[in-house]
Design an enzyme around this catalytic site. Sequence first.
Site, PDB file in Angstrom:
ATOM      1  N   LYS A 107       0.807  -1.230   0.000  1.00 20.42           N
ATOM      2  CA  LYS A 107       0.000   0.000   0.000  1.00 20.42           C
ATOM      3  C   LYS A 107       0.843   1.285   0.000  1.00 20.42           C
ATOM      4  O   LYS A 107       0.494   2.255  -0.660  1.00 20.42           O
ATOM      5  CB  LYS A 107      -0.940   0.022   1.211  1.00 20.42           C
ATOM      6  CG  LYS A 107      -2.095  -0.984   1.119  1.00 20.42           C
ATOM      7  CD  LYS A 107      -3.005  -0.830   2.335  1.00 20.42           C
ATOM      8  CE  LYS A 107      -4.155  -1.811   2.316  1.00 20.42           C
ATOM      9  NZ  LYS A 107      -5.115  -1.548   3.396  1.00 20.42           N
TER      10      LYS A 107
ATOM     11  N   ASP B  73     -10.184   2.904   2.585  1.00 22.33           N
ATOM     12  CA  ASP B  73     -10.319   2.335   3.932  1.00 22.33           C
ATOM     13  C   ASP B  73     -11.057   3.280   4.882  1.00 22.33           C
ATOM     14  O   ASP B  73     -11.860   2.835   5.711  1.00 22.33           O
ATOM     15  CB  ASP B  73      -8.938   1.989   4.515  1.00 22.33           C
ATOM     16  CG  ASP B  73      -8.398   0.683   3.952  1.00 22.33           C
ATOM     17  OD1 ASP B  73      -9.201  -0.163   3.516  1.00 22.33           O
ATOM     18  OD2 ASP B  73      -7.162   0.501   3.941  1.00 22.33           O
TER      19      ASP B  73
ATOM     20  N   THR C 108       3.709   1.905  21.388  1.00 21.66           N
ATOM     21  CA  THR C 108       4.892   2.721  21.079  1.00 21.66           C
ATOM     22  C   THR C 108       4.424   4.173  20.953  1.00 21.66           C
ATOM     23  O   THR C 108       3.840   4.556  19.928  1.00 21.66           O
ATOM     24  CB  THR C 108       5.536   2.250  19.760  1.00 21.66           C
ATOM     25  OG1 THR C 108       5.700   0.829  19.833  1.00 21.66           O
ATOM     26  CG2 THR C 108       6.867   2.912  19.506  1.00 21.66           C
TER      27      THR C 108
ATOM     28  N   ARG D 136       4.964   6.417  17.811  1.00 16.26           N
ATOM     29  CA  ARG D 136       4.126   6.223  16.606  1.00 16.26           C
ATOM     30  C   ARG D 136       2.798   6.975  16.751  1.00 16.26           C
ATOM     31  O   ARG D 136       2.270   7.526  15.798  1.00 16.26           O
ATOM     32  CB  ARG D 136       3.844   4.732  16.391  1.00 16.26           C
ATOM     33  CG  ARG D 136       4.961   4.012  15.675  1.00 16.26           C
ATOM     34  CD  ARG D 136       4.541   2.594  15.384  1.00 16.26           C
ATOM     35  NE  ARG D 136       4.138   2.406  14.007  1.00 16.26           N
ATOM     36  CZ  ARG D 136       3.636   1.258  13.538  1.00 16.26           C
ATOM     37  NH1 ARG D 136       3.460   0.226  14.340  1.00 16.26           N
ATOM     38  NH2 ARG D 136       3.305   1.141  12.286  1.00 16.26           N
TER      39      ARG D 136
HETATM   40  P1  NAP Z   1       0.230  -2.477  11.698  1.00 16.05           P
HETATM   41  O1  NAP Z   1       0.541  -1.316  10.826  1.00 16.05           O
HETATM   42  O2  NAP Z   1       1.203  -3.577  11.818  1.00 16.05           O
HETATM   43  O3  NAP Z   1      -0.059  -1.894  13.184  1.00 16.05           O
HETATM   44  C1  NAP Z   1      -0.270  -2.764  14.259  1.00 16.05           C
HETATM   45  C2  NAP Z   1      -0.712  -1.966  15.492  1.00 16.05           C
HETATM   46  O4  NAP Z   1      -0.986  -2.926  16.529  1.00 16.05           O
HETATM   47  C3  NAP Z   1       0.348  -1.025  16.035  1.00 16.05           C
HETATM   48  O5  NAP Z   1      -0.286   0.096  16.596  1.00 16.05           O
HETATM   49  C4  NAP Z   1       1.023  -1.876  17.104  1.00 16.05           C
HETATM   50  O6  NAP Z   1       1.618  -1.118  18.142  1.00 16.05           O
HETATM   51  C5  NAP Z   1      -0.174  -2.606  17.663  1.00 16.05           C
HETATM   52  N1  NAP Z   1       0.235  -3.842  18.347  1.00 16.05           N
HETATM   53  C6  NAP Z   1       0.668  -4.989  17.777  1.00 16.05           C
HETATM   54  N2  NAP Z   1       0.964  -5.901  18.726  1.00 16.05           N
HETATM   55  C7  NAP Z   1       0.736  -5.294  19.930  1.00 16.05           C
HETATM   56  C8  NAP Z   1       0.865  -5.698  21.278  1.00 16.05           C
HETATM   57  N3  NAP Z   1       1.300  -6.934  21.598  1.00 16.05           N
HETATM   58  N4  NAP Z   1       0.518  -4.828  22.258  1.00 16.05           N
HETATM   59  C9  NAP Z   1       0.077  -3.585  21.937  1.00 16.05           C
HETATM   60  N5  NAP Z   1      -0.072  -3.135  20.676  1.00 16.05           N
HETATM   61  C10 NAP Z   1       0.264  -3.982  19.674  1.00 16.05           C
HETATM   62  O7  NAP Z   1      -1.138  -3.179  11.277  1.00 16.05           O
HETATM   63  P2  NAP Z   1      -2.379  -2.508  10.505  1.00 16.05           P
HETATM   64  O8  NAP Z   1      -2.168  -2.613   9.042  1.00 16.05           O
HETATM   65  O9  NAP Z   1      -2.631  -1.177  11.098  1.00 16.05           O
HETATM   66  O10 NAP Z   1      -3.558  -3.536  10.853  1.00 16.05           O
HETATM   67  C11 NAP Z   1      -4.038  -3.684  12.172  1.00 16.05           C
HETATM   68  C12 NAP Z   1      -5.227  -4.634  12.192  1.00 16.05           C
HETATM   69  O11 NAP Z   1      -6.309  -4.079  11.459  1.00 16.05           O
HETATM   70  C13 NAP Z   1      -4.942  -5.999  11.537  1.00 16.05           C
HETATM   71  O12 NAP Z   1      -5.529  -6.991  12.344  1.00 16.05           O
HETATM   72  C14 NAP Z   1      -5.669  -5.917  10.212  1.00 16.05           C
HETATM   73  O13 NAP Z   1      -6.121  -7.188   9.755  1.00 16.05           O
HETATM   74  C15 NAP Z   1      -6.848  -5.042  10.569  1.00 16.05           C
HETATM   75  N6  NAP Z   1      -7.421  -4.322   9.405  1.00 16.05           N
HETATM   76  C16 NAP Z   1      -8.754  -4.475   9.144  1.00 16.05           C
HETATM   77  C17 NAP Z   1      -9.315  -3.804   8.064  1.00 16.05           C
HETATM   78  C18 NAP Z   1     -10.775  -3.987   7.755  1.00 16.05           C
HETATM   79  O14 NAP Z   1     -11.176  -3.726   6.622  1.00 16.05           O
HETATM   80  N7  NAP Z   1     -11.599  -4.374   8.713  1.00 16.05           N
HETATM   81  C19 NAP Z   1      -8.527  -2.978   7.267  1.00 16.05           C
HETATM   82  C20 NAP Z   1      -7.156  -2.838   7.571  1.00 16.05           C
HETATM   83  C21 NAP Z   1      -6.618  -3.524   8.648  1.00 16.05           C
HETATM   84  P3  NAP Z   1       3.163  -0.657  18.044  1.00 16.05           P
HETATM   85  O15 NAP Z   1       3.169   0.557  17.172  1.00 16.05           O
HETATM   86  O16 NAP Z   1       3.542  -0.383  19.430  1.00 16.05           O
HETATM   87  O17 NAP Z   1       3.921  -1.814  17.428  1.00 16.05           O
END
Ligand code: NAP
Length: 280
Positions: A69, A105, A156, A159
Amino acid sequence: MAEETPRAFVCGHPVAHSRSPLIHGYWLQEHGIAGIYERRDVAPEAFETFLRGLARSPYVGGNVTIPHKESAHLLVDRRDEAAEIIGAVNTLWFEDGSLCGGNTDAYGFAANLDSAAPCWAEGSVATVLGAGGAARAVVHALRERGMREIRIVNRTLARAEELAYRFAGPASAHGWDALPELLADTALLVNTTSLGMDGAAALVLDLAPLPSSAVVTDIVYVPLETPFLVKAKQRGLRTVDGLGMLLHQAVPGFERWFGVRPEVTPRLRALVVADLEATA
Ligand code: NAP
């Protein structure tokens, strides 16, 4: 195959898990359109070549998913306003020979809430858990809908601060320890972290401080009912799952490629739910 058959794709790496072909395939059939929507697994090192070759390909456009993306955002000729602000592209199409990139999105997130919890934006104070890629789209949607305060809470903190800076004005950054206080006047609580996803740790949060009028939504949709939503339901709060976001974000792309604005119906949702259950 006739040359004029409109053809679109979803490209990612991996891409086998993508439900987009199911969604677009359903709409193609529903509207009797002889179009094609297919998966393209494109490795990161091949993405630029793939994108640059699109103008000479049979494709009218397509979707871009993880991990492409941000690269798509850099490589397209033009971007829509949402893509420009969010910094990521999930939808591609051609206009006057130029490759255009949009981000649907934020639209999908807001449309899902509009449909499942009308008046959700009236409370005007939102708390967003997470500051990753998806959070950017969510915060953009919340700002567009005039939320007065958007508190971004992330493990974090840096971020969250970067995101709050990007959406200066209503957005502010906080650490997890601030949550009990932040929840007390939160009208909309959104989980955008990957916590609660199948295979990931659960999102552990005491929802007791939330007002009883609060709406709680999780953009994670595998599982459909995350432990976070279960807890919110147990507290008697209105909840909205994340599948609707996925379904609604697909609408603008389909319209661009195939010329018909499709609808997100209970039948489509049931089809995707059945697929999620079958592959669980
Ligand atoms: P990403 O960029 O990898 O971000 C992950 C986020 O989760 C970060 O804020 C990270 O915090 C946090 N995180 C991960 N592990 C953690 C932990 N153990 N404790 C606390 N915080 C934690 O992922 P993304 O692309 O934003 O996607 C996030 C979720 O949204 C995924 O499950 C994805 O499938 C879902 N999603 C759904 C849709 C939909 O259409 N419904 C669309 C897009 C995404 P840090 O910054 O501290 O690492």
